[in-house]
Design a protein around this motif. Structure first.
Motif, PDB file in Angstrom:
ATOM      1  N   GLU A  87       2.104  17.161 -13.347  1.00 37.98           N
ATOM      2  CA  GLU A  87       2.365  18.565 -13.044  1.00 37.98           C
ATOM      3  C   GLU A  87       3.498  19.116 -13.900  1.00 37.98           C
ATOM      4  OE1 GLU A  87       3.059  19.023  -8.873  1.00 37.98           O
ATOM      5  OE2 GLU A  87       1.141  18.128  -8.334  1.00 37.98           O
ATOM      6  N   PHE A  88       4.516  18.318 -14.138  1.00 44.02           N
ATOM      7  CA  PHE A  88       5.662  18.785 -14.894  1.00 44.02           C
ATOM      8  C   PHE A  88       5.433  18.722 -16.402  1.00 44.02           C
ATOM      9  CE2 PHE A  88       7.978  17.864 -10.901  1.00 44.02           C
ATOM     10  CZ  PHE A  88       8.536  19.120 -10.740  1.00 44.02           C
ATOM     11  N   ASN A  90       0.833  -1.211   0.000  1.00 47.92           N
ATOM     12  CA  ASN A  90       0.000   0.000   0.000  1.00 47.92           C
ATOM     13  C   ASN A  90       0.863   1.254   0.000  1.00 47.92           C
ATOM     14  OD1 ASN A  90      -2.421  -1.409  -0.049  1.00 47.92           O
ATOM     15  ND2 ASN A  90      -2.597  -1.468   2.171  1.00 47.92           N
ATOM     16  N   VAL A  91       1.950   1.247   0.770  1.00 48.82           N
ATOM     17  CA  VAL A  91       2.864   2.393   0.784  1.00 48.82           C
ATOM     18  C   VAL A  91       3.468   2.592  -0.603  1.00 48.82           C
ATOM     19  CG1 VAL A  91       5.072   3.228   1.690  1.00 48.82           C
ATOM     20  CG2 VAL A  91       3.384   2.234   3.245  1.00 48.82           C
ATOM     21  N   LEU A  92       3.892   1.495  -1.227  1.00 46.48           N
ATOM     22  CA  LEU A  92       4.456   1.573  -2.577  1.00 46.48           C
ATOM     23  C   LEU A  92       3.448   2.147  -3.562  1.00 46.48           C
ATOM     24  CD1 LEU A  92       6.720   0.929  -4.616  1.00 46.48           C
ATOM     25  CD2 LEU A  92       5.706  -1.349  -4.835  1.00 46.48           C
ATOM     26  N   ASN A  93       2.212   1.703  -3.485  1.00 43.07           N
ATOM     27  CA  ASN A  93       1.175   2.213  -4.390  1.00 43.07           C
ATOM     28  C   ASN A  93       0.951   3.706  -4.201  1.00 43.07           C
ATOM     29  OD1 ASN A  93       0.674  -0.192  -5.715  1.00 43.07           O
ATOM     30  ND2 ASN A  93      -0.943  -0.809  -4.305  1.00 43.07           N
ATOM     31  N   ARG A  94       0.946   4.171  -2.946  1.00 39.10           N
ATOM     32  CA  ARG A  94       0.775   5.605  -2.695  1.00 39.10           C
ATOM     33  C   ARG A  94       1.939   6.394  -3.285  1.00 39.10           C
ATOM     34  NH1 ARG A  94      -1.364   3.743   2.247  1.00 39.10           N
ATOM     35  NH2 ARG A  94       0.618   3.978   3.319  1.00 39.10           N
ATOM     36  N   LYS A  95       3.157   5.885  -3.131  1.00 37.49           N
ATOM     37  CA  LYS A  95       4.328   6.584  -3.668  1.00 37.49           C
ATOM     38  C   LYS A  95       4.268   6.629  -5.196  1.00 37.49           C
ATOM     39  CE  LYS A  95       6.322   7.492   0.196  1.00 37.49           C
ATOM     40  NZ  LYS A  95       6.379   8.847   0.701  1.00 37.49           N
ATOM     41  N   LEU A  96       3.856   5.533  -5.814  1.00 33.58           N
ATOM     42  CA  LEU A  96       3.736   5.511  -7.278  1.00 33.58           C
ATOM     43  C   LEU A  96       2.674   6.497  -7.760  1.00 33.58           C
ATOM     44  CD1 LEU A  96       4.066   1.704  -8.020  1.00 33.58           C
ATOM     45  CD2 LEU A  96       5.725   3.494  -8.527  1.00 33.58           C
ATOM     46  N   GLU A  97       1.575   6.624  -7.008  1.00 36.28           N
ATOM     47  CA  GLU A  97       0.546   7.601  -7.368  1.00 36.28           C
ATOM     48  C   GLU A  97       1.089   9.026  -7.243  1.00 36.28           C
ATOM     49  OE1 GLU A  97      -2.846   6.769  -4.928  1.00 36.28           O
ATOM     50  OE2 GLU A  97      -3.322   4.933  -6.010  1.00 36.28           O
ATOM     51  N   GLU A  98       1.919   9.273  -6.211  1.00 39.72           N
ATOM     52  CA  GLU A  98       2.520  10.607  -6.051  1.00 39.72           C
ATOM     53  C   GLU A  98       3.436  10.917  -7.227  1.00 39.72           C
ATOM     54  OE1 GLU A  98       4.549  10.932  -2.317  1.00 39.72           O
ATOM     55  OE2 GLU A  98       2.768  10.396  -1.163  1.00 39.72           O
ATOM     56  N   VAL A  99       4.243   9.941  -7.630  1.00 44.79           N
ATOM     57  CA  VAL A  99       5.164  10.156  -8.756  1.00 44.79           C
ATOM     58  C   VAL A  99       4.375  10.409 -10.030  1.00 44.79           C
ATOM     59  CG1 VAL A  99       6.866   9.011 -10.225  1.00 44.79           C
ATOM     60  CG2 VAL A  99       7.075   8.875  -7.739  1.00 44.79           C
ATOM     61  N   SER A 100       3.313   9.653 -10.226  1.00 46.13           N
ATOM     62  CA  SER A 100       2.483   9.845 -11.413  1.00 46.13           C
ATOM     63  C   SER A 100       1.860  11.234 -11.412  1.00 46.13           C
ATOM     64  CB  SER A 100       1.388   8.776 -11.457  1.00 46.13           C
ATOM     65  OG  SER A 100       0.563   8.958 -12.577  1.00 46.13           O
TER      66      SER A 100
END
Length: 96
Positions: free
Chosen positions: A51-52, A36-46
């Motif tokens: 944004e960029f 779940n932590v990994l999925n949240r981090k991947l969503e943040e990166v996406s």
């Protein structure tokens, strides 16, 4: 005389099975939490990528405009474009 567990207590084998089953269940819970932590981090990166994308499009447009203007820039030998670090500013030597 044989050594055996009293009838109201589970055997050593049953105790080990219960202990190992509990260890496996706890391992799966930890794995699920980390997933779940990994999925949240991947969503943040996406989200950051999105944004960029706007900024990248702006720089791409700027690059295309500059590329199209490049033949119009007339530089003398040994001079660069001001602001890029290649421009040489000549200073006058003071004569005394």
């Amino acid at each position: 005389m044989s050594v055996s567990a009293p009838p109201d207590q589970p055997s050593f084998f049953d105790q080990e099975v219960s202990r190992l089953t509990l260890d496996i269940a706890m391992g799966f819970e930890e794995l699920l939490d980390l997933n779940n932590v990994l999925n949240r981090k991947l969503e943040e990166v996406s989200g950051m990528k999105k944004e960029f994308a706007t900024i990248a499009d702006l720089w791409r447009s700027f690059h295309e405009v500059m590329r199209d203007l490049q033949p119009e820039i007339d530089l003398r030998e040994g001079e660069g474009v001001p602001g890029t670090g290649g421009h040489v500013v000549q200073s006058r030597a003071s004569t005394s």
